[in-house]
Design a protein around this motif. Structure first.
Motif, mmCIF file in Angstrom:
data_model
loop_
_atom_site.group_PDB
_atom_site.id
_atom_site.type_symbol
_atom_site.label_atom_id
_atom_site.label_comp_id
_atom_site.label_asym_id
_atom_site.label_seq_id
_atom_site.Cartn_x
_atom_site.Cartn_y
_atom_site.Cartn_z
ATOM 1 N N SER A 1 0.811 -1.216 0.000
ATOM 2 C CA SER A 1 0.000 0.000 0.000
ATOM 3 C C SER A 1 0.844 1.265 0.000
ATOM 4 O O SER A 1 0.327 2.362 -0.214
ATOM 5 N N GLU B 1 -0.926 4.659 6.337
ATOM 6 C CA GLU B 1 -2.134 5.463 6.174
ATOM 7 C C GLU B 1 -2.963 5.007 4.975
ATOM 8 O O GLU B 1 -4.192 5.125 4.980
ATOM 9 N N ASN B 2 -2.299 4.509 3.935
ATOM 10 C CA ASN B 2 -2.999 4.105 2.715
ATOM 11 C C ASN B 2 -3.531 2.690 2.760
ATOM 12 O O ASN B 2 -4.289 2.277 1.873
ATOM 13 N N LYS C 1 -7.132 1.320 1.671
ATOM 14 C CA LYS C 1 -7.791 2.338 0.847
ATOM 15 C C LYS C 1 -7.622 2.007 -0.635
ATOM 16 O O LYS C 1 -6.789 1.198 -1.028
ATOM 17 N N MET D 1 -6.085 2.655 -4.040
ATOM 18 C CA MET D 1 -4.871 3.334 -4.488
ATOM 19 C C MET D 1 -5.190 4.391 -5.536
ATOM 20 O O MET D 1 -4.428 5.333 -5.744
ATOM 21 N N CYS E 1 -12.771 1.301 3.713
ATOM 22 C CA CYS E 1 -11.666 0.445 3.289
ATOM 23 C C CYS E 1 -12.219 -0.766 2.568
ATOM 24 O O CYS E 1 -13.421 -0.986 2.507
#
Length: 395
Positions: free
Chosen positions: A127, A131-132, A135, A137, A232
């Motif tokens: 990722s 933080e990502n 989520k 991309m 997510c």
């Protein structure tokens, strides 16, 4: 060498070596943060099941799952079954074959546990940042026109008030060119716009950047703020409450449709029941999204779409060769193109009815296409879709 010279030399040595030292410290810090995240995400399992494709399924006690780390779900009242399930009027043809997930031939999780795909270190590293993780991309999937790299062939319902949808999706294993590209078939239920966009998204996709492989996997996704800080994939963050010990979100399907061969399908039903949105896959109730995690979907969806979408990174300045669905265009029809059939919506009386006034929306018919099916057949409201991506007309 005088004291001044010695000091200068020492400072020069420090300047030379300090980036390496600091880099190592940063690397160690990142390693620690990743390990901490893994401990938070992977809850204690009663037993674990090793799958042939490398996945590990953890059988986690229902009350211990990650969903209840959500600040709005403290002391949440878990419901194992919905108060009602909208009756299905869909008719499946003999050409369809419903399939199970790849790990079921080993065993299923015990009662009072849920089957969770274990998150691994490499999943987080792919990722790019903590933080990502979980989520999208390439955010903005429902924000059509907001990003030129998203292409789609979808059927859309006119704006209204919707409380669910039921459909049968034909599953394939499309080829995906780049790791951060994906190819999916899904439904979107949404309300709000921009930063206030709420979505529930369910379907199947090939997404190497998320899964680390090119298998076709069941997925769920949600956001309450236009793909910003909330939401997510699957159970990569608190939110979706799983109740099934048999169906695992994020898990692969072992069999897919074959060109001019056996067609494999997946029946999916999503509906609102009092204060939560329920998900049923292949007649198994999988779990639900509590209304509390949304800002507007608690009042119902205003938009519903069905269809395919891909990400086109335009590597080398050329259109991607990532396939949508079967990789064949809609006009080729049954056993060649991908399809959705028996489309239904749940109205305010909790009744399953056929949607009216549907219209298609396609980014570029030279790359991917869509075609409505014939009305009055056992397929109900249906459509074919798909495409090859890069070709002579889609350079």
């Amino acid at each position: 060498m005088g004291m001044a010279g010695f000091t200068v030399a020492l400072m020069m040595i420090w300047v030379i070596i300090s980036p390496c030292v600091n880099g190592k410290e940063f690397s160690n810090h990142k390693e620690i943060e990743v390990e901490r995240l893994l401990k938070r995400l992977n809850k204690h399992a009663l037993i674990s099941i090793k799958c042939e494709d490398g996945d590990i399924i953890d059988c986690v006690p229902i009350h211990s799952q990650l969903a209840f780390d959500h600040p709005l779900l403290k002391n949440h009242n878990i419901k194992m079954r919905p108060s009602f399930i909208p009756e299905s009027t869909s008719t499946y043809t003999k050409n369809d074959t419903n399939d199970t997930q790849a790990w079921h031939k080993n065993e299923i999780c015990p009662e009072n546990t849920v089957s969770i795909r274990r998150i691994k270190k490499e999943d987080i590293l792919r990722s790019g940042s903590i933080e990502n993780f979980g989520k999208k991309m390439t955010p903005g999937i429902r924000l059509y026109g907001s990003s030129s790299i998203h292409e789609y062939a979808i059927m859309r319902a006119k704006k209204g008030k919707y409380f669910g949808t039921q459909f049968v999706v034909n599953i394939w294993k499309p080829k995906v060119q780049e790791p951060n590209e994906f190819s999916l078939a899904q439904t979107w239920l949404s309300s709000g716009v921009g930063a206030k966009l709420n979505t529930i998204e369910v379907g199947v996709q090939v997404y190497p950047g998320i899964s680390g492989d090119k298998n076709l996997r069941l997925f769920v996704f949600w956001t309450a703020d236009g793909y910003g800080k909330t939401g997510c994939y699957n159970i990569d963050c608190p939110g979706f409450v799983q109740t099934s010990n048999r169906i695992t979100v994020g898990r692969a399907y072992k069999s897919v449709s074959k060109y001019e061969g056996v067609q494999h399908v997946l029946p999916i039903l999503i509906w609102k029941d009092v204060d939560r949105w329920w998900l049923q896959v292949d007649k198994e109730v999988v779990g639900y999204w509590p209304d509390k995690i949304f800002s507007s979907l608690g009042k119902g969806a205003t938009d519903i779409d069905w269809g395919g979408e891909i990400v086109n990174e335009k590597t080398g300045g050329k259109h991607t060769s990532t396939e949508m669905g079967s990789g064949h265009f809609a006009k080729e029809g049954f056993k060649k193109a991908s399809y959705f059939k028996n489309l239904m919506i749940v109205d305010k009386s909790n009744t399953l009815i056929e949607p009216q006034g549907l219209y298609s929306d396609v980014t570029n018919e030279n790359c991917y296409s869509i075609k409505k099916g014939r009305n009055g057949t056992a397929w109900g409201i249906s459509f074919f879709y798909g495409g090859s991506g890069r070709n002579a007309k889609c350079p």
